[in-house]
Enzyme design. Structure first.
Site, mmCIF file in Angstrom:
data_model
loop_
_atom_site.group_PDB
_atom_site.id
_atom_site.type_symbol
_atom_site.label_atom_id
_atom_site.label_comp_id
_atom_site.label_asym_id
_atom_site.label_seq_id
_atom_site.Cartn_x
_atom_site.Cartn_y
_atom_site.Cartn_z
ATOM 1 N N SER A 1 0.597 -1.501 0.056
ATOM 2 C CA SER A 1 0.043 0.058 0.067
ATOM 3 C C SER A 1 0.882 1.284 -0.368
ATOM 4 O O SER A 1 2.395 1.347 0.748
ATOM 5 C CB SER A 1 -1.184 0.006 1.124
ATOM 6 O OG SER A 1 -1.418 1.366 1.229
ATOM 7 N N TYR B 1 -2.905 -1.899 10.480
ATOM 8 C CA TYR B 1 -3.250 -1.819 9.215
ATOM 9 C C TYR B 1 -1.401 -1.556 8.456
ATOM 10 O O TYR B 1 -0.756 -1.881 7.261
ATOM 11 C CB TYR B 1 -3.931 -1.180 8.239
ATOM 12 C CG TYR B 1 -4.152 -1.498 6.767
ATOM 13 C CD1 TYR B 1 -4.276 -2.412 5.926
ATOM 14 C CD2 TYR B 1 -3.494 -0.416 5.332
ATOM 15 C CE1 TYR B 1 -4.691 -1.899 4.666
ATOM 16 C CE2 TYR B 1 -3.911 -0.341 4.395
ATOM 17 C CZ TYR B 1 -4.355 -1.895 4.017
ATOM 18 O OH TYR B 1 -4.071 -1.865 2.352
#
Length: 239
Positions: free
Chosen positions: A134, A147
């Site tokens: 990400s 996350y």
């Protein structure tokens, strides 16, 4: 890599980026195996002609199942895409069970699958590992520390793995998407990239054997981080 005729395993392939990527790979002539947990989405993917496997990759049993499937269908490409987010706010309470699931799915599972499938990948004439991290692996967001930590961990693992496999038949690529229009981001107000465009850019990077694919706005974040990591962190911590 010429994707035509290759067999690819895409984890988390019943929804979001995974499903869009599975479809895009199939258009290129690849045979695609996906896995997920939702029976309805698995059935829909199977109806499209994808090999759909019911497996919960947060568990050892789910990982065992996928490894057993790959013994039947040797793969050329492993795409570690499955992921989940979790809220973590020390001022509002924390669900540690969900935190553990997030770490297991986002970080532990890719490491386990790569390790257990490595011999098979190295036996192919040409193979590829694609780890989907990400933009938040570059600089974290205040609202999703767990996350972000898992994606940063997977980024670091990917870079070290690439160095270990340098000169071998196994190409290692990292994909860093921005915020993409998926079910997981449905509650977010940020500008989102269409999932089909994200998949298109990933496939293009695979075809040209990129080491790192910064997708969409992540390209700008990467440039800013290269100039000043501190500025990138300040911007993203407000995200």
């Amino acid at each position: 890599m010429d994707l035509h005729g290759k067999t690819a395993l895409v984890t988390g392939g019943t929804d979001g980026i995974g499903l869009a990527l599975a479809r895009a790979l199939r258009v290129k002539g690849a045979h695609v195996i996906i896995c997920g947990r939702d029976p309805a989405r698995l059935a829909a993917a199977h109806a499209e002609g994808l090999e759909a496997i019911d497996a919960d990759l947060t568990t050892d049993a789910g990982r065992d199942k996928i490894v057993d499937v790959v013994r039947q269908w040797p793969i050329d490409i492993l795409v570690n895409n499955a992921g989940m987010g979790t809220l973590y706010d020390v001022t509002k309470g924390i669900d540690l069970d969900r935190v553990d699931q997030c770490i297991a799915l986002n970080l532990t599972t890719p490491i386990h699958l790569i390790t257990r499938l490595m011999d098979g990948l190295r036996a192919r004439s040409q193979a590829m590992i694609v780890n989907v991290t990400s933009g938040l692996a570059i600089a974290p967001s205040k609202g999703a520390p767990v996350y972000c930590a898992t994606k940063a961990g997977l980024r670091s693992f990917t870079q070290a793995l690439r160095a270990q496999l340098a000169g071998s038949n196994v190409h290692v690529m990292e994909v860093l998407p921005p915020v993409v229009e998926t079910r997981m981001t449905a509650g977010q107000s940020h500008k989102k990239m269409p999932v089909e465009e994200c998949a298109r850019q990933i496939v293009a990077a695979m075809e040209t054997d990129r080491h790192e694919a910064n997708v969409g706005m992540t390209k700008l974040l990467s440039v800013v981080h290269n100039i000043s990591p501190a500025i990138a962190r300040r911007v993203m911590l407000r995200f």
